[in-house]
Design a protein around this motif. Structure first.
Motif, mmCIF file in Angstrom:
data_model
loop_
_atom_site.group_PDB
_atom_site.id
_atom_site.type_symbol
_atom_site.label_atom_id
_atom_site.label_comp_id
_atom_site.label_asym_id
_atom_site.label_seq_id
_atom_site.Cartn_x
_atom_site.Cartn_y
_atom_site.Cartn_z
ATOM 1 N N ASP A 163 5.191 -1.467 9.340
ATOM 2 C CA ASP A 163 5.115 -0.343 10.283
ATOM 3 C C ASP A 163 5.082 0.995 9.548
ATOM 4 O O ASP A 163 4.322 1.905 9.925
ATOM 5 N N ILE A 164 5.898 1.146 8.506
ATOM 6 C CA ILE A 164 5.934 2.410 7.769
ATOM 7 C C ILE A 164 4.597 2.672 7.084
ATOM 8 O O ILE A 164 4.028 3.773 7.168
ATOM 9 N N CYS A 165 4.079 1.667 6.399
ATOM 10 C CA CYS A 165 2.826 1.852 5.645
ATOM 11 C C CYS A 165 1.648 2.123 6.573
ATOM 12 O O CYS A 165 0.816 3.004 6.302
ATOM 13 N N THR A 166 1.549 1.373 7.674
ATOM 14 C CA THR A 166 0.417 1.597 8.588
ATOM 15 C C THR A 166 0.522 2.958 9.283
ATOM 16 O O THR A 166 -0.500 3.628 9.514
ATOM 17 N N THR A 167 1.724 3.399 9.587
ATOM 18 C CA THR A 167 1.879 4.716 10.217
ATOM 19 C C THR A 167 1.463 5.838 9.263
ATOM 20 O O THR A 167 0.767 6.780 9.649
ATOM 21 N N ILE A 168 1.872 5.725 7.998
ATOM 22 C CA ILE A 168 1.472 6.740 7.008
ATOM 23 C C ILE A 168 -0.041 6.730 6.807
ATOM 24 O O ILE A 168 -0.681 7.787 6.716
ATOM 25 N N GLU A 169 -0.617 5.544 6.731
ATOM 26 C CA GLU A 169 -2.070 5.437 6.542
ATOM 27 C C GLU A 169 -2.812 6.026 7.739
ATOM 28 O O GLU A 169 -3.869 6.654 7.579
ATOM 29 N N ARG A 170 -2.285 5.819 8.933
ATOM 30 C CA ARG A 170 -2.950 6.326 10.142
ATOM 31 C C ARG A 170 -2.816 7.845 10.272
ATOM 32 O O ARG A 170 -3.787 8.524 10.612
ATOM 33 N N ARG A 171 -1.639 8.379 9.967
ATOM 34 C CA ARG A 171 -1.410 9.814 10.179
ATOM 35 C C ARG A 171 -2.007 10.660 9.048
ATOM 36 O O ARG A 171 -2.747 11.600 9.294
ATOM 37 N N PHE A 172 -1.657 10.318 7.830
ATOM 38 C CA PHE A 172 -2.187 11.065 6.685
ATOM 39 C C PHE A 172 -1.952 10.212 5.435
ATOM 40 O O PHE A 172 -0.823 10.127 4.962
ATOM 41 N N PRO A 173 -2.978 9.574 4.909
ATOM 42 C CA PRO A 173 -2.773 8.656 3.767
ATOM 43 C C PRO A 173 -2.121 9.376 2.587
ATOM 44 O O PRO A 173 -2.585 10.417 2.139
ATOM 45 N N ARG A 174 -1.031 8.792 2.099
ATOM 46 C CA ARG A 174 -0.277 9.318 0.960
ATOM 47 C C ARG A 174 0.069 8.170 0.029
ATOM 48 O O ARG A 174 -0.022 6.985 0.367
ATOM 49 N N ASP A 175 0.475 8.521 -1.183
ATOM 50 C CA ASP A 175 0.908 7.526 -2.152
ATOM 51 C C ASP A 175 2.301 7.037 -1.763
ATOM 52 O O ASP A 175 3.236 7.839 -1.626
ATOM 53 N N VAL A 176 2.451 5.704 -1.574
ATOM 54 C CA VAL A 176 3.710 5.118 -1.133
ATOM 55 C C VAL A 176 4.296 4.289 -2.270
ATOM 56 O O VAL A 176 3.631 3.400 -2.818
ATOM 57 N N LEU A 177 5.558 4.593 -2.642
ATOM 58 C CA LEU A 177 6.279 3.852 -3.676
ATOM 59 C C LEU A 177 7.312 2.965 -2.984
ATOM 60 O O LEU A 177 8.228 3.473 -2.324
ATOM 61 N N ILE A 178 7.174 1.630 -3.106
ATOM 62 C CA ILE A 178 8.026 0.670 -2.400
ATOM 63 C C ILE A 178 9.054 0.110 -3.374
ATOM 64 O O ILE A 178 8.705 -0.349 -4.477
ATOM 65 N N TRP A 179 10.336 0.151 -2.957
ATOM 66 C CA TRP A 179 11.426 -0.431 -3.754
ATOM 67 C C TRP A 179 12.107 -1.480 -2.861
ATOM 68 O O TRP A 179 12.963 -1.157 -2.042
ATOM 69 N N PRO A 180 11.760 -2.771 -3.015
ATOM 70 C CA PRO A 180 12.336 -3.809 -2.142
ATOM 71 C C PRO A 180 13.792 -4.086 -2.480
ATOM 72 O O PRO A 180 14.186 -4.134 -3.642
ATOM 73 N N VAL A 181 14.622 -4.273 -1.429
ATOM 74 C CA VAL A 181 16.043 -4.596 -1.582
ATOM 75 C C VAL A 181 16.438 -5.569 -0.482
ATOM 76 O O VAL A 181 15.743 -5.702 0.536
#
Length: 480
Positions: A163-181
């Motif tokens: 949900d976070i990645c698709t929302t960012i891509e839809r609104r304004f594509p930005r570089d996303v750094l993912i840190w899984p925990v």
């Protein structure tokens, strides 16, 4: 004194006999085989932490108390850190310690005892951190309007990250750094703390800490005091999106901004590109309208100012006519002015006498005075010789008078010689005169015909002055 009966003595002989260690071992074996793994609910009390890493405590309720121990290897894997006063459920094995004839519960899992205990513990931590000022609005950092890189700390599984990645891509594509925990269970707190400490090195502009919905116990990693303190001290802007809209954790109080859902957190992190374009178009239209209005007002001010200004071409034409008139009048006035100057010059010159005339007049005066003095002297000598013989004293007086007269005469003669033009000429100067005998005193003087007379100390010579080729002479005869 009562004596033991025969039957009682026989029964006493049939009771088994144990050593202390045998009985302790038997009791330990009986406890471990009878109970095995058990869950015990109680309040934590008498908690002690030793440098070795082991934790010793007791669990009590209204009717009893049992000793418990958490070994060092287990303490680091627990979901919560035990503290005195906690109502917990401890899972472990019952064992006996033969040397002290005591038994204890060896805990390998620990959890809060029901939602009531969880809520009480959360409220206790909340009040503590609130009093320390960790939730003060002044500590909140503003979110960047246009971040270039967004950090996301969440589970790598589930719908939250999607949900976070698709929302960012839809609104304004930005570089996303993912840190899984891990967001719940054993090790979740440690992984979240490691992610908060490590993601700063990647220098994102903003960080989203998120997880999906769950029970109160599932969200306890985000109510842990260590995680809340790490979020409050986080150096970058942070948005918390924990659980559903109705779920609230202590991390939400410490974060710079709380989002009701992970999707809303992504919407807070980046602006809507279409809205930005529409806003830019609206601002451009307003700017163009304002610019046109400014130009119109400036043109109106220019027109009003021009209405008060005189006609510049007419002013120039008037000035040009005035200049032509002054030029014409000057052309007529200049020769008349020069003629007046020449007449004034001639009048002044007629009143002046030449140096030679002055010198000749002075010389004639001196000669006449010298002649009269000589005649007087001769007459006095003649009378003295004819009429009487002068006394010696009178002779001396006459001689002294003659010497005095001679000195005066010599002084006057020297003064005349000093002012004489011949004395000046004797020093190397030359008197330049035109044909009419007038002196030429300027290097640019132009005598008629250029002929001049040069008077030296020992005589006169004729000469001629050539015109100066580099100097424009005025028109007409200036009388030089």
């Amino acid at each position: 004194m009562r004596h033991m009966s025969e039957s009682e003595a026989q029964i006493s002989d049939n009771v088994p006999q144990y050593s202390v260690s045998e009985l302790s071992g038997a009791i330990k074996q009986a406890l471990e085989s009878r109970f095995g793994r058990v869950k015990v609910r109680g309040e934590v009390t008498e908690l002690k932490r030793y440098p070795s890493g082991h934790i010793y405590l007791s669990l009590k309720d209204e009717g009893g108390k049992i000793a418990a121990v958490i070994w060092r290897g287990v303490a680091g894997r627990l979901d919560l850190t035990p503290e005195n006063g906690m109502d917990v459920v401890a899972t472990g094995r019952v064992s006996a310690y033969g040397e002290r004839s005591s038994y204890q519960l060896m805990i390998d899992q620990l959890s809060f005892a029901g939602e009531g205990a969880l809520l009480a513990r959360i409220e206790q931590i909340r009040v503590k951190l609130l009093q320390e000022g960790l939730f003060d609005p002044e500590r909140k950092k503003p979110l960047p309007y246009f971040p270039a890189r967004i950090g996301v700390i969440t589970s790598s599984q589930g719908a939250v990250l999607h949900d976070i990645c698709t929302t960012i891509e839809r609104r304004f594509p930005r570089d996303v750094l993912i840190w899984p925990v891990a967001v719940q269970g054993q090790g979740a707190v440690e992984q979240i703390l490691a992610a908060l400490a490590g993601i700063v090195a990647a220098q994102p502009d903003i960080v989203i800490l998120a997880r999906g919905g769950g029970s109160l116990e599932d969200l306890m990693a985000f109510n842990d005091e260590r995680v809340v303190r790490a979020v409050a001290a986080f150096p970058l802007p942070l948005i918390s999106a924990i659980g559903h809209e109705t779920d609230t954790t202590l991390v939400d109080y410490a974060a710079d901004r709380r989002a009701p859902t992970p999707t809303a957190a992504a919407e807070m992190a980046v602006p809507q590109r279409s809205e930005m374009l529409a806003d830019l178009a609206h601002r451009a239209a307003r700017l163009l309208s304002a610019g046109n209005l400014v130009l119109q007002r400036a043109a109106a001010r220019r027109d009003r100012a021009a209405s008060f200004m005189p006609d510049l071409p007419a002013l120039l034409e008037t000035s040009r006519l005035r200049l032509d008139d002054r030029t014409q009048r000057l052309s007529f006035a200049l020769p008349s002015f020069v003629q007046k100057l020449r007449a004034r010059h001639d009048r002044v010159q007629s009143l002046l006498t030449s140096p030679q005339s002055s010198i000749a007049a002075r010389r004639q005066t001196v000669y006449e005075a010298q002649g009269r003095l000589r005649d007087c002297l001769n007459l006095a000598v003649f009378k003295a010789r004819r009429g009487f013989v002068a006394l010696p004293d009178q002779t001396r007086i006459i001689q002294a008078s003659l010497v005095l007269k001679r000195s005066v005469f010599n002084g006057v003669s020297r003064q005349l010689e000093a002012v004489s033009p011949h004395a000046v000429l004797a020093r190397g100067y030359v008197l330049v005169q035109d044909g009419a005998g007038r002196p030429v005193t300027s290097a640019h003087g132009q005598p008629r015909g250029g002929a001049v007379t040069l008077t030296f100390a020992d005589g006169e010579r004729k000469g001629r002055i050539e015109p100066d080729a580099g100097r424009a002479m005025p028109q007409g005869d200036l009388g030089l």
